[in-house]
Motif scaffolding. Sequence first.
Motif, PDB file in Angstrom:
ATOM      1  N   TYR A   1       3.681  12.267 -11.207  1.00  0.00           N
ATOM      2  CA  TYR A   1       4.026  10.875 -11.480  1.00  0.00           C
ATOM      3  C   TYR A   1       4.192  10.140 -10.157  1.00  0.00           C
ATOM      4  O   TYR A   1       4.619  10.714  -9.153  1.00  0.00           O
ATOM      5  CB  TYR A   1       5.345  10.782 -12.261  1.00  0.00           C
ATOM      6  N   LEU A   2       3.889   8.871 -10.194  1.00  0.00           N
ATOM      7  CA  LEU A   2       4.101   7.996  -9.035  1.00  0.00           C
ATOM      8  C   LEU A   2       4.959   6.820  -9.465  1.00  0.00           C
ATOM      9  O   LEU A   2       4.850   6.338 -10.605  1.00  0.00           O
ATOM     10  CB  LEU A   2       2.759   7.502  -8.495  1.00  0.00           C
ATOM     11  N   PHE A   3       5.787   6.359  -8.551  1.00  0.00           N
ATOM     12  CA  PHE A   3       6.750   5.303  -8.859  1.00  0.00           C
ATOM     13  C   PHE A   3       6.783   4.276  -7.732  1.00  0.00           C
ATOM     14  O   PHE A   3       6.536   4.597  -6.571  1.00  0.00           O
ATOM     15  CB  PHE A   3       8.167   5.876  -8.999  1.00  0.00           C
ATOM     16  N   TRP A   4       7.148   3.067  -8.103  1.00  0.00           N
ATOM     17  CA  TRP A   4       7.567   2.064  -7.138  1.00  0.00           C
ATOM     18  C   TRP A   4       9.005   1.676  -7.483  1.00  0.00           C
ATOM     19  O   TRP A   4       9.302   1.308  -8.616  1.00  0.00           O
ATOM     20  CB  TRP A   4       6.682   0.825  -7.190  1.00  0.00           C
ATOM     21  N   TYR A   5       9.870   1.785  -6.464  1.00  0.00           N
ATOM     22  CA  TYR A   5      11.255   1.368  -6.594  1.00  0.00           C
ATOM     23  C   TYR A   5      11.480   0.149  -5.708  1.00  0.00           C
ATOM     24  O   TYR A   5      10.946   0.046  -4.606  1.00  0.00           O
ATOM     25  CB  TYR A   5      12.220   2.477  -6.154  1.00  0.00           C
TER      26      TYR A   5
ATOM     27  N   ALA B   1      -8.550   9.965  -6.853  1.00  0.00           N
ATOM     28  CA  ALA B   1      -9.398  10.699  -5.910  1.00  0.00           C
ATOM     29  C   ALA B   1      -9.041  10.332  -4.461  1.00  0.00           C
ATOM     30  O   ALA B   1      -9.033  11.191  -3.581  1.00  0.00           O
ATOM     31  CB  ALA B   1     -10.875  10.412  -6.176  1.00  0.00           C
ATOM     32  N   ALA B   2      -8.744   9.090  -4.231  1.00  0.00           N
ATOM     33  CA  ALA B   2      -8.382   8.624  -2.895  1.00  0.00           C
ATOM     34  C   ALA B   2      -6.900   8.829  -2.590  1.00  0.00           C
ATOM     35  O   ALA B   2      -6.461   8.598  -1.469  1.00  0.00           O
ATOM     36  CB  ALA B   2      -8.731   7.145  -2.748  1.00  0.00           C
ATOM     37  N   LYS B   3      -6.125   9.247  -3.604  1.00  0.00           N
ATOM     38  CA  LYS B   3      -4.685   9.443  -3.465  1.00  0.00           C
ATOM     39  C   LYS B   3      -4.027   8.164  -2.941  1.00  0.00           C
ATOM     40  O   LYS B   3      -3.269   8.175  -1.963  1.00  0.00           O
ATOM     41  CB  LYS B   3      -4.361  10.654  -2.591  1.00  0.00           C
ATOM     42  N   SER B   4      -4.326   7.098  -3.648  1.00  0.00           N
ATOM     43  CA  SER B   4      -3.825   5.785  -3.280  1.00  0.00           C
ATOM     44  C   SER B   4      -3.126   5.165  -4.473  1.00  0.00           C
ATOM     45  O   SER B   4      -3.585   5.301  -5.624  1.00  0.00           O
ATOM     46  CB  SER B   4      -4.988   4.909  -2.828  1.00  0.00           C
ATOM     47  N   PHE B   5      -2.034   4.448  -4.213  1.00  0.00           N
ATOM     48  CA  PHE B   5      -1.207   3.902  -5.301  1.00  0.00           C
ATOM     49  C   PHE B   5      -0.588   2.591  -4.805  1.00  0.00           C
ATOM     50  O   PHE B   5       0.539   2.566  -4.333  1.00  0.00           O
ATOM     51  CB  PHE B   5      -0.129   4.923  -5.663  1.00  0.00           C
ATOM     52  N   SER B   6      -1.317   1.499  -4.904  1.00  0.00           N
ATOM     53  CA  SER B   6      -0.814   0.228  -4.376  1.00  0.00           C
ATOM     54  C   SER B   6      -0.134  -0.582  -5.473  1.00  0.00           C
ATOM     55  O   SER B   6      -0.445  -0.453  -6.663  1.00  0.00           O
ATOM     56  CB  SER B   6      -1.950  -0.572  -3.746  1.00  0.00           C
ATOM     57  N   LEU B   7       0.800  -1.416  -5.062  1.00  0.00           N
ATOM     58  CA  LEU B   7       1.559  -2.274  -5.969  1.00  0.00           C
ATOM     59  C   LEU B   7       1.156  -3.725  -5.733  1.00  0.00           C
ATOM     60  O   LEU B   7       1.216  -4.208  -4.604  1.00  0.00           O
ATOM     61  CB  LEU B   7       3.058  -2.128  -5.721  1.00  0.00           C
ATOM     62  N   LYS B   8       0.759  -4.402  -6.804  1.00  0.00           N
ATOM     63  CA  LYS B   8       0.426  -5.814  -6.715  1.00  0.00           C
ATOM     64  C   LYS B   8       1.505  -6.631  -7.407  1.00  0.00           C
ATOM     65  O   LYS B   8       1.853  -6.356  -8.562  1.00  0.00           O
ATOM     66  CB  LYS B   8      -0.929  -6.105  -7.352  1.00  0.00           C
ATOM     67  N   ILE B   9       2.032  -7.608  -6.689  1.00  0.00           N
ATOM     68  CA  ILE B   9       3.029  -8.513  -7.258  1.00  0.00           C
ATOM     69  C   ILE B   9       2.366  -9.883  -7.364  1.00  0.00           C
ATOM     70  O   ILE B   9       1.959 -10.472  -6.347  1.00  0.00           O
ATOM     71  CB  ILE B   9       4.289  -8.602  -6.378  1.00  0.00           C
TER      72      ILE B   9
ATOM     73  N   ALA C   1       7.163   6.441  -4.473  1.00  0.00           N
ATOM     74  CA  ALA C   1       7.718   7.787  -4.627  1.00  0.00           C
ATOM     75  C   ALA C   1       6.814   8.638  -5.504  1.00  0.00           C
ATOM     76  O   ALA C   1       6.105   8.119  -6.387  1.00  0.00           O
ATOM     77  CB  ALA C   1       9.127   7.726  -5.216  1.00  0.00           C
ATOM     78  N   TYR C   2       6.873   9.930  -5.277  1.00  0.00           N
ATOM     79  CA  TYR C   2       6.031  10.913  -5.970  1.00  0.00           C
ATOM     80  C   TYR C   2       6.924  11.959  -6.610  1.00  0.00           C
ATOM     81  O   TYR C   2       7.951  12.361  -6.045  1.00  0.00           O
ATOM     82  CB  TYR C   2       5.101  11.564  -4.939  1.00  0.00           C
ATOM     83  N   ARG C   3       6.530  12.423  -7.782  1.00  0.00           N
ATOM     84  CA  ARG C   3       7.223  13.547  -8.400  1.00  0.00           C
ATOM     85  C   ARG C   3       6.215  14.437  -9.096  1.00  0.00           C
ATOM     86  O   ARG C   3       5.397  13.971  -9.895  1.00  0.00           O
ATOM     87  CB  ARG C   3       8.264  13.081  -9.416  1.00  0.00           C
TER      88      ARG C   3
ATOM     89  N   SER D   1       0.816  -1.219   0.000  1.00  0.00           N
ATOM     90  CA  SER D   1       0.000   0.000   0.000  1.00  0.00           C
ATOM     91  C   SER D   1       0.847   1.265   0.000  1.00  0.00           C
ATOM     92  O   SER D   1       1.954   1.289   0.545  1.00  0.00           O
ATOM     93  CB  SER D   1      -0.904   0.012   1.232  1.00  0.00           C
ATOM     94  N   CYS D   2       0.292   2.303  -0.593  1.00  0.00           N
ATOM     95  CA  CYS D   2       0.932   3.622  -0.602  1.00  0.00           C
ATOM     96  C   CYS D   2      -0.159   4.671  -0.728  1.00  0.00           C
ATOM     97  O   CYS D   2      -1.054   4.549  -1.575  1.00  0.00           O
ATOM     98  CB  CYS D   2       1.910   3.731  -1.768  1.00  0.00           C
ATOM     99  N   THR D   3      -0.100   5.686   0.108  1.00  0.00           N
ATOM    100  CA  THR D   3      -0.970   6.837  -0.054  1.00  0.00           C
ATOM    101  C   THR D   3      -0.097   8.078  -0.116  1.00  0.00           C
ATOM    102  O   THR D   3       1.040   8.091   0.361  1.00  0.00           O
ATOM    103  CB  THR D   3      -1.979   6.974   1.100  1.00  0.00           C
TER     104      THR D   3
END
Lengths: 114, 116
Positions: free
Chosen positions: B33-37, B71-79, B93-95, B22-24
Amino acid sequence: NAGVTQTPKFQVLKTGQSMTLQCAQDMNHEYMSWYRQDPGMGLRLIHYSVGAGITDQGEVPNGYNVSRSTTEDFPLRLLSAAPSQTSVYFCASSNLGGAKNIQYFGAGTRLSVL
Amino acid sequence: AQTVTQSQPEMSVQEAETVTLSCTYDTSESDYYLFWYKQPPSRQMILVIRQEAYKQQNATENRFSVNFQKAAKSFSLKISDSQLGDAAMYFCAYRKNTGTASKLTFGTGTRLQVTL
């Protein structure tokens, strides 16, 4: 492909000593930056540069100096090391702005200040 | 100021199973932009996936996909189909899309363990 090269990989300093962490990139990127990584705190921006001769402060700049005399190099200087500067340091570079702006990171420098 | 929050310090998944990190984030910008590192034990920061805020379609890279809820400002990563090599720290990360400076704001990370 060298990408972003950081030297040294490890360093131990005594309080009050000075040193320079080196960072070089061979991708002709305008943007370069330094982050520090501490346990439980993610990566925090120290200084950044948008081109040769231009630098600016990030979130945690105190105790660090930078300069950017060439596009390729962006050294980070610790003038008088303190134990609070014990951390892992990352250099990153990218193009400026836009959809192709992806930051590439060096392998990091682990610094211990005793 | 923008902030990125990862509320799961550690997660564990069995090999071949699926896990969601999870990421908010908080921002007043509309274009970013949003990133997962991924950071394995080698310390190298590796870009896993990127999402452009103006795109509604969720980004996908092989076994990695995101659920972007603007809208929820949520950015989850599914593996999916987790592998032993997926064990690492994962940073969100956010830019802001400023057109010039490229400052990244990172979350505090989630350590992912993959078990047999």
